[in-house]
Design an enzyme around this catalytic site. Structure first.
Site, short mmCIF file in Angstrom:
data_model
loop_
_atom_site.label_atom_id
_atom_site.label_comp_id
_atom_site.label_asym_id
_atom_site.label_seq_id
_atom_site.Cartn_x
_atom_site.Cartn_y
_atom_site.Cartn_z
N HIS A 117 42.35 37.59 47.99
CA HIS A 117 43.71 38.06 48.28
C HIS A 117 43.68 39.60 48.26
CE1 HIS A 117 47.97 38.88 47.23
NE2 HIS A 117 48.25 37.67 47.65
N ASP A 194 40.29 36.12 39.30
CA ASP A 194 41.67 36.01 39.77
C ASP A 194 41.99 34.52 39.77
OD1 ASP A 194 43.86 35.47 41.35
OD2 ASP A 194 43.33 36.86 42.95
N GLN A 197 45.44 30.81 41.57
CA GLN A 197 45.61 29.49 42.21
C GLN A 197 45.02 28.35 41.37
OE1 GLN A 197 47.47 28.83 44.73
NE2 GLN A 197 47.87 30.93 45.36
N LYS A 220 53.81 31.25 39.65
CA LYS A 220 53.12 30.18 40.40
C LYS A 220 52.96 28.92 39.56
CE LYS A 220 50.39 33.44 43.10
NZ LYS A 220 50.87 33.43 44.47
N CYS A 362 48.06 37.34 52.98
CA CYS A 362 47.50 38.49 52.24
C CYS A 362 45.98 38.37 52.12
CB CYS A 362 48.12 38.62 50.85
SG CYS A 362 49.85 38.98 50.88
#
Ligand code: PMP
Length: 402
Positions: A117, A194, A197, A220, A362
């Site tokens: 991202h 990261d 997700q 999220k 993104c």
């Protein structure tokens, strides 16, 4: 798991006319337990934290610090390793500016991947431009997975950081973190994950992984916006400077110098996002009470498998992503059509109250790499149903069979 839909006002609101919400990789909906925790805080507990002597302020401090505790247990960290941020983006920028910028020297190398991202690309591009750090990308295979062999060849004694997504928000590919970490550690490189997700979708425990930094976003995972988590391991805290300076992070101040508090407080200048931290903690409690990760994985991947199967019937459709992996453990399906622009498909689906994302998500370097401008992305979470995906498939069939 599906009886939890009643907890989500957004999904049953008459005004929204039974929206089918498939944009969970962008942000999730909130159960009323989270919404109430936030409004209760403002209604009955609102006070500054860490400062007041009066009991209401102490109560607010307790609630805020309990949230940190909840987060730490959720990901298997120590309470003092949890720093509240605005989200994944701030977490990664934090490490770029407060660790990498001070500890890396010209010629040192950072490895990221083509699946990242923008939040995990731009901070490193800036370091490359301003500090002569070398930035290297792990390429992807034709199947949209990381090229692990190529990764091992990028590593060397010059590698100081591997900053990697645990799952691509654009095409859903899932990273083999064990592999990435194991090979990075051979060269003593630090690892930033990261996890935007993955946390809240899959069982995740830092105790099983040798990770130095980890970032994710509250919004999220059923929590509010403007709150995220940055994990900085105890060892790395010795090398990470405070990100911002001001009230709340300092022990002693003189005219020309100051002494910071110990972590995590030295990393959190200014009045924090108290209500949001409490909302996030409630979201985590909700997840812990309602989500069985094995079931969630089966559920989300079954939705992916069905959608992939139905989309594969059309010659003009290409699934961007590792189909087998997504059908077994994914939560994101990204696709393109040679006949319709992604925006036109998303606009068409909106008429059926189906919310999907269209664009480059993104992840421009990824899309430039595969020579496509953007895709349509459906991303699933705990409350999505098979019937909803059937409705999506029916709507797409109607469009494609015209
Ligand atoms: N990384 C990934 C993999 C993401 O999916 C996102 C959000 N789409 C981000 C970073 C940025 O998260 P936020 O906007 O919450 O900071």
């Amino acid at each position: 798991m599906l009886n939890i839909r009643k907890d989500f006002p957004y999904l049953k609101s008459k005004e929204l006319d039974s929206i089918i919400y498939f944009d969970n990789a962008s942000t999730s909906q909130k159960p009323y337990q989270v919404i109430e925790a936030i409004s209760n805080y403002y209604a009955y507990h609102n006070a500054p934290v860490h400062r007041g002597i009066y009991s209401k302020s102490e109560q607010a401090t307790t609630l805020y610090e309990e949230s940190r505790e909840t987060v730490s247990k959720f990901i298997g960290a120590d309470k003092d390793e949890i720093i509240f941020t605005k989200g994944t983006t701030e977490g990664i920028n934090f490490i770029a500016q407060s660790w990498a910028s001070y500890n890396l020297k010209p010629g040192d190398e950072i490895i990221i991947s083509k699946l990242e991202h923008h939040s995990n690309i731009l901070p490193w591009i800036r370091l490359m431009q301003e500090k002569d750090i070398v930035l290297k990308y792990i390429p992807i295979t034709n199947n949209f997975e990381l090229d692990y062999k190529a990764y091992t060849k990028l590593l060397s004694n010059k590698t100081k950081l591997v900053s990697i997504t645990s799952c691509s928000n654009a095409v859903g590919s899932i990273t083999d973190l064990d592999f990435i970490i194991k090979h990075a550690k051979v060269y003593n490189a630090k690892v930033l994950v990261d996890a935007a997700q993955t946390i809240g979708h899959r069982d995740f425990n830092l105790k099983n992984l040798n990770i130095d930094f980890l970032a994710f976003s509250g919004h999220k995972i059923l929590g509010p916006t403007a709150i995220g988590v940055l994990y900085i391991s105890k060892d790395m805290q010795k090398e990470v400077r405070p990100y911002q300076l001001g009230g709340g992070m300092v022990l002693d101040v003189n005219d020309y110098d100051f002494i910071s508090l110990n972590p995590p407080n030295c990393y959190q200048a200014g009045t924090p996002a108290i209500a949001q931290a409490i909302g996030l903690s409630q979201a985590i409690k909700y997840i812990s009470d309602n989500i069985d990760y094995d079931l969630l994985k089966k559920h989300e991947s079954a939705l992916c498998a069905y959608l992939i199967q139905e989309l594969s019937k059309f010659d003009h459709i290409k699934i961007l992503g590792p189909k087998d992996q997504l059908s077994n453990s994914g939560h994101i399906v990204s696709f393109v059509s040679t006949l319709y622009h992604p925006h036109d498909i998303a606009f068409y689906l909106d008429q059926f109250n189906i919310a999907v994302r269209a664009g480059n998500h993104c992840a421009q370097p990824l899309f430039k790499n595969i020579g496509i401008n953007g895709s349509v992305r459906a991303s699933f979470y705990i409350y999505n149903t098979f019937e909803e995906v059937e409705t999506l498939v029916k709507a797409l069939n109607k469009l494609f069979r015209k």
